[in-house]
Design a protein around this motif. Structure first.
Motif, PDB file in Angstrom:
ATOM      1  N   VAL A   5      11.227   9.169  -5.604  1.00 18.10           N
ATOM      2  CA  VAL A   5      10.444  10.189  -6.316  1.00 18.10           C
ATOM      3  C   VAL A   5       9.253   9.531  -7.008  1.00 18.10           C
ATOM      4  N   GLU A   6       9.513   8.354  -7.628  1.00 18.99           N
ATOM      5  CA  GLU A   6       8.424   7.654  -8.309  1.00 18.99           C
ATOM      6  C   GLU A   6       7.310   7.280  -7.329  1.00 18.99           C
ATOM      7  N   MET A   7       7.705   6.729  -6.173  1.00 16.65           N
ATOM      8  CA  MET A   7       6.693   6.240  -5.226  1.00 16.65           C
ATOM      9  C   MET A   7       5.904   7.368  -4.574  1.00 16.65           C
ATOM     10  N   ARG A   8       6.605   8.434  -4.189  1.00 21.98           N
ATOM     11  CA  ARG A   8       5.899   9.442  -3.406  1.00 21.98           C
ATOM     12  C   ARG A   8       5.144  10.407  -4.301  1.00 21.98           C
ATOM     13  N   ALA A  54       6.064  13.743   0.293  1.00 23.19           N
ATOM     14  CA  ALA A  54       6.127  12.766   1.380  1.00 23.19           C
ATOM     15  C   ALA A  54       5.303  11.550   0.982  1.00 23.19           C
ATOM     16  N   MET A  55       5.373  10.493   1.787  1.00 23.01           N
ATOM     17  CA  MET A  55       4.535   9.327   1.505  1.00 23.01           C
ATOM     18  C   MET A  55       4.487   8.409   2.715  1.00 23.01           C
ATOM     19  N   MET A  56       3.535   7.485   2.655  1.00 19.01           N
ATOM     20  CA  MET A  56       3.523   6.381   3.623  1.00 19.01           C
ATOM     21  C   MET A  56       3.375   5.097   2.831  1.00 19.01           C
ATOM     22  N   ILE A  57       3.981   4.022   3.328  1.00 17.79           N
ATOM     23  CA  ILE A  57       3.740   2.702   2.741  1.00 17.79           C
ATOM     24  C   ILE A  57       3.265   1.776   3.851  1.00 17.79           C
ATOM     25  N   ALA A  58       2.627   0.668   3.461  1.00 17.43           N
ATOM     26  CA  ALA A  58       2.206  -0.337   4.446  1.00 17.43           C
ATOM     27  C   ALA A  58       2.376  -1.719   3.843  1.00 17.43           C
ATOM     28  N   LEU A  67       6.119   5.899   7.537  1.00 20.54           N
ATOM     29  CA  LEU A  67       5.966   7.276   7.068  1.00 20.54           C
ATOM     30  C   LEU A  67       7.328   7.782   6.617  1.00 20.54           C
ATOM     31  N   PHE A  68       7.409   8.344   5.422  1.00 17.49           N
ATOM     32  CA  PHE A  68       8.640   9.002   4.975  1.00 17.49           C
ATOM     33  C   PHE A  68       8.339  10.481   4.837  1.00 17.49           C
ATOM     34  N   TRP A  69       8.844  11.253   5.745  1.00 22.37           N
ATOM     35  CA  TRP A  69       8.562  12.690   5.785  1.00 22.37           C
ATOM     36  C   TRP A  69       9.872  13.478   5.770  1.00 22.37           C
ATOM     37  N   HIS A 107       0.833  -1.207   0.000  1.00 18.10           N
ATOM     38  CA  HIS A 107       0.000   0.000   0.000  1.00 18.10           C
ATOM     39  C   HIS A 107       0.865   1.253   0.000  1.00 18.10           C
ATOM     40  N   ILE A 108       0.497   2.219  -0.833  1.00 14.08           N
ATOM     41  CA  ILE A 108       1.235   3.486  -0.879  1.00 14.08           C
ATOM     42  C   ILE A 108       0.264   4.653  -0.774  1.00 14.08           C
ATOM     43  N   TRP A 109       0.621   5.608   0.049  1.00 22.31           N
ATOM     44  CA  TRP A 109      -0.079   6.888   0.130  1.00 22.31           C
ATOM     45  C   TRP A 109       0.873   7.954  -0.426  1.00 22.31           C
ATOM     46  N   PRO A 110       0.864   8.155  -1.757  1.00 19.34           N
ATOM     47  CA  PRO A 110       1.790   9.138  -2.318  1.00 19.34           C
ATOM     48  C   PRO A 110       1.264  10.536  -2.044  1.00 19.34           C
TER      49      PRO A 110
END
Lengths: 446, 446
Positions: free
Chosen positions: A365-368, A217-221, A233-235, A210-213
């Motif tokens: 960069v692609e993911m977020r 910033a972003m979060m993955i699960a 969380l990547f902030w 799961h990705i919250w782009p």
């Protein structure tokens, strides 16, 4: 140096344990020296996992010592990404053209235990825990350790540093003239959060990463076997929407709820995670050479100790596992001439490690950001269409990284060749179509 | 923290001593901690100087504390390069358009003594020798040292690392998350050789920096006040014509005589120099940030500790001296808020240090290879012609680096602007000439 002598492996993490397995199979006596306490007795550090996504390279390395099936049994396959838009809309993007190939969510601590037990079950392998390396003499292979019982000294003709991004072994090599080294931190930190199981089941689809782009910033699960999800969380560290700015539980929770609303609803203990899980750092480490030969010993580096990378391509452990396979291959080729094998291994692996380091940085960069864009999705659809149209002749970069063992540095040239071939094919098809149209027109005229 | 409190400067080399002078003048109490013994009593290490070429930036920094004239009195001005062809042919290339501006050959150990004495003559400055830093706590400013009398501990609210390319202060900062660092070694080593005075006079023209460009290798020689020359060989570490290949006195001397014949004739003790002078290494060090603030102390880096560069532009010490001037300026601007001044200093100086690091690497190729080419000489002549034609409006890169204090990072944009202006001027001149010709033709036609 005896060709089947003693090898000291500093670090009993994933790569250290796998190295021990491969070396023990070749007949070496291996001692694993580990700074931490025995993971079979201790609980893992909180919030330091960055869930592991095991893919083909790592599986292939496990296959080499017959551990692949056992490990995959405890893994959850993720055949694609589930993208969470700010309004909660979900969209699934398969990782492969057919949609069957998957990367595998796996617990780092579980995998570590499995590998450690496998290593210790082999003849000639032992592990010494709570041994922190404080000194290393490259010429004699003498190692000084701090232990709960006081300082101790060991030595070995071969010392392998598999002690991670902040490697103490590499720390000693860095002092030698001619040893190139760099550490580059991302201006981003990470923090782990948890989505627990809900009514005994998964709160989100377990068949996806799961990705919250969210642009900057972003979060993955990633799913866990206990039906929870570990979120990361990547902030940014500072600036708008950063850990520095959102430095109280209230500010953090308010911002989080506004930007990750669907996830917020699934996190009953967000406050606890915020308070207890540390902010981790993301570093890229480059070193050269990966082996130094002394008069009476040789020292080598494997895994993160040689080439720590950021986690955004899910390749850190996979790449480290490939090191073990390559070292084994070089030992085989050189008739177990360890210094020569290490030199050959380093010369071969360096460019591949450099390549995946760059790909991992680019994939952030692609993911977020890009996965949320329509152009990106269209490109992916065209790519998967080509893969289905030209099976075996067109393979995407993601698939070559995650579902093949094509050496990392050979991927970009291959992608370029494929694109040229497709362009030439398309031109050829256009030319044929043009000829056909001309022929039809000529026939009509007669 | 008292605004005029205690400052610990680790390293009593060139930059450490100059820093102490500047700080003492502002009213700080300064302790210099030096790993080596007192240079006023000891003889300098053999073969480790890489002669110093003091130019405008360094002189300007010395001027700031009134030391420029005393230092320049002991220096030998070098207004150009003397290029030695393999057949012994000499050609002189002035550094400036007019030929008057010079860089200054100076003894590193003499300069160090002068600066140390100047620092110790100021109120509040003391120096502790044979103090090797073994520990540093950024939060408390606590420093542990090994000394001949055993371990000792000191502390200060401001700790400045001016302890060179292999800085122990920076070594501690490197362990902090978020601290970017790299060390890159050149595949070249250096060895010092000597051309002694001949019949009481200089064996070569003392009014030049002598270069023996040999494509992949080179030698340079700088004059000393005792009428000797200190020569530095820059050779590859391995491969053809390398220190590794030429690893016996016989091989070395034979190769040297074949390629540096005119110099060989002036070196009666070549064998002694070969045997006793070590092979030095050439490293580029980059670090970021240059200051770290703890809860009760602040730590900063100056000179090579922050940005070691290769010696090929003669700017290492000059650049380090500029650090002292900038830090002094930032202390002035911030009302001696040391943490704020260090942050400002680091933010300003970083890009300039990065720029001169690149220029120094590029200049190695120029010195060892291009200075021997006709195209290069023609280019230099055109450049100097432009400088004379457009005084103050066209200045070469070499002059901006060596004979100005224009910040390093502003040099390339300025060169580009100059070139555009010259090109526009030339086009304009052509257009005017074209109009004139047309006018003449038109007049003739009538």
């Amino acid at each position: 140096m005896s060709s089947r002598g003693e090898v000291a492996v500093v670090g009993a993490g994933l790569v250290g344990c796998l190295t021990a397995c491969y070396l023990a199979r070749r007949g070496y006596r291996v001692t694993l020296y580990e700074r931490r306490s025995d993971p079979r007795q201790a609980t893992p550090e909180r919030g330091r996992s960055i869930n592991l996504a095991l893919s083909e390279r790592g599986i292939d390395a496990l296959r080499g010592i017959g551990l692949d099936e056992a490990v995959l049994k405890a893994a959850l396959p993720m055949p694609g990404r589930m993208v969470h838009a700010p309004d909660g809309t979900l969209s699934f993007q398969p990782y492969s053209a057919g949609g069957q190939r998957a990367i595998n969510s796996i617990s780092r601590s579980e995998l570590n235990r499995t590998l450690l037990e496998a290593a210790l079950a082999m003849p000639g392998v032992r592990a010494l825990f709570e041994h922190r390396l404080t000194g290393l003499d490259v010429d004699s292979g003498r190692m000084d350790f701090d232990t709960p019982a006081g300082p101790v000294t060991h030595s070995a003709p071969v010392v392998l540093g598999a002690d991670g991004a902040y490697s103490a072994v590499r720390g000693r090599l860095q002092l030698l003239p001619g040893f190139d080294f760099s550490q580059d931190y991302l201006d981003y930190g990470y923090k782990e959060l948890t989505i627990p199981a809900r009514d005994g089941g998964f709160a989100l689809d377990p068949g996806a990463l799961h990705i919250w782009p969210r642009g900057k910033a972003m979060m993955i699960a990633l799913p866990n076997p206990d039906r929870s999800f570990t979120c990361t969380l990547f902030w940014p560290k500072s600036g708008p929407g950063s850990f520095e700015e959102l430095d109280t539980a209230e500010r953090f929770e308010e911002f989080f709820a506004a930007n990750y609303a669907d996830a917020r609803a699934l996190m009953p203990d967000l406050a606890g995670d915020y308070a207890h899980n540390p902010i981790g750092h993301l570093v890229t480490v480059r070193a050269h050479p990966w082996q130094v030969r002394g008069t009476g010993a040789v020292v080598g580096l494997l895994g993160d100790a040689a080439h720590a990378i950021v986690p955004f391509y899910g390749q850190g452990a996979n790449c480290g596992f490939e090191d073990c396979v390559e070292l084994d291959r070089c030992l085989q080729e050189t008739g177990d001439d360890f210094p020569e094998a290490l030199a050959r291994y380093g010369a071969r692996r360096k460019e591949h490690a450099d390549t995946i380091a760059e790909l991992a940085l680019a994939n952030f960069v692609e993911m977020r950001d890009k996965v949320a864009s329509r152009t990106f999705l269209l490109g992916k659809r065209v790519e998967h269409g080509l893969e289905r149209l030209l099976p075996g002749r067109y393979t995407s970069r993601y698939e070559l990284v995650s579902f093949s063992t094509v050496p990392y540095a050979e991927i970009q040239p291959r992608i370029s060749r494929q694109r040229r071939a497709v362009a030439a094919g398309a031109l050829g098809a256009l030319a044929v179509a043009g000829l056909a149209v001309s022929a039809i027109r000529a026939l009509r005229r007669h």
